[in-house]
Design a protein around this motif. Structure first.
Motif: not given
Length: 241
Positions: A41, A45, A84, A87, A192
Motif C-alpha cells: 500500500r 501511494e 482491497r 487500496g 491512489t
C-alpha cells in the motif's frame, strides 16, 4: 499511446519520480500477498504521488494457469483480498499472468483459469498477460476483458486485442531491472489519488487549447494556453511539456 514499464523490484519515491520525469506514464507491479516483489500500500501511494499509473499483475509461478479452474478461483480470491488491502479501486483491472509458451493443447486449461479468476474478482476487470496465442485465444473466448501481450513466444505477431504490449525485456534503468511496454487505451490502470482525469479526456481538452494557442499572436495568451495544458496533463498523470 502511453509509455510504461514493469518490474519486480519495489519502487522508491526517487525512482518513481525519475521514471515519471523520463516520460513514463505507468508501471506494472505484482499484486501478490507476500514476497520481495509484492506491491505494498505504501509503495502504491508513493508511485501515485510521483505521477505514475499502476497496472496490477498477479503471478506466483510461471505456469500456474495450468492448474485450470481450481487454481483460477484460488488465485482470484487471493488477488481480490490483496487488491482491497492495498487500496486498488474497483473498476480497475487485475491481470493474471500466463508467463510461459502455452501450447494449443493447453489453451483450454488456460482459458478455464482466466475465466475462474474473473469470477472470483467481482468489482474488478480481469486481464491476461501472455503471448500472442494466449491473448488471441482468451480474447475470443470472452474469459476476460483486458489483454497484455508480451513479444516473447509471439513470433513477431501482435494481437489487435492487446491493451498493453511488452516489447523489450531485461534492461536496467535508474538502477533496477525493467521490461518496457507501450499501451493503447483501456488498460485498467489505477492510482491512489482521489480524483484523476483520464488521459483521453485531458488530451481532448488540450487539443482545444492547442487550437487557441495557434490562433493567437499574443505571447501572454500563448503562455496561458501552455500553462492550462500542463495543468490538464498533471491532472491526468501525464508528463508536462
Amino acid at each position: 499511446m502511453a509509455k510504461g514499464f514493469d518490474c519486480a523490484t519495489p519502487l522508491t519515491a526517487s525512482t518513481a519520480k525519475a521514471f515519471f520525469q523520463d516520460g513514463y506514464v505507468f508501471v506494472a507491479r505484482y499484486l501478490v500477498p507476500n514476497g520481495w516483489k509484492m506491491l505494498s500500500r505504501s509503495e502504491a501511494e508513493l508511485i501515485s504521488k510521483a505521477g505514475l499509473q499502476i497496472v496490477s499483475v498477479f503471478e506466483t509461478t510461471a505456469d500456474r494457469a495450468l492448474g485450470g479452474r481450481t487454481a483460477g478461483l484460488s488465485d482470484g480470491k487471493t488477488a481480490l483480498q490483496t487488491a482491497r488491502s492495498i487500496g486498488q479501486p474497483e473498476g480497475s483491472t487485475i491481470y493474471f499472468a500466463v508467463d510461459f509458451d502455452a501450447t494449443a493443447a493447453q489453451m483450454s486449461t488456460v482459458i478455464q483459469y482466466i475465466r475462474a479468476a474473473s469470477e472470483a474478482t467481482p468489482g474488478y476487470s480481469t486481464g491476461v498477460y501472455g503471448s500472442n496465442a494466449v491473448v488471441e485465444a482468451v480474447s475470443k473466448s470472452g474469459a476476460c476483458s483486458r489483454f497484455w501481450q508480451t513479444y516473447a513466444w509471439s513470433q513477431g505477431k501482435q494481437s489487435s486485442a492487446a491493451n498493453i504490449y511488452q516489447y523489450q525485456n531485461d534492461i536496467t534503468l535508474h538502477g533496477i531491472g525493467v521490461d518496457l511496454n507501450r499501451s493503447f487505451g483501456n488498460e485498467g490502470w489505477w492510482n491512489t489519488v482521489d480524483y484523476m482525469m483520464s488521459p483521453e479526456d485531458a488530451n481532448k481538452l488540450i487539443a482545444f487549447l492547442g487550437a487557441g494557442y495557434m490562433a493567437t499572436g499574443f505571447a501572454d495568451a500563448r503562455e496561458e494556453f501552455h500553462r492550462l495544458a500542463n495543468e490538464l496533463r498533471k491532472a491526468s498523470n501525464q508528463p508536462e511539456e
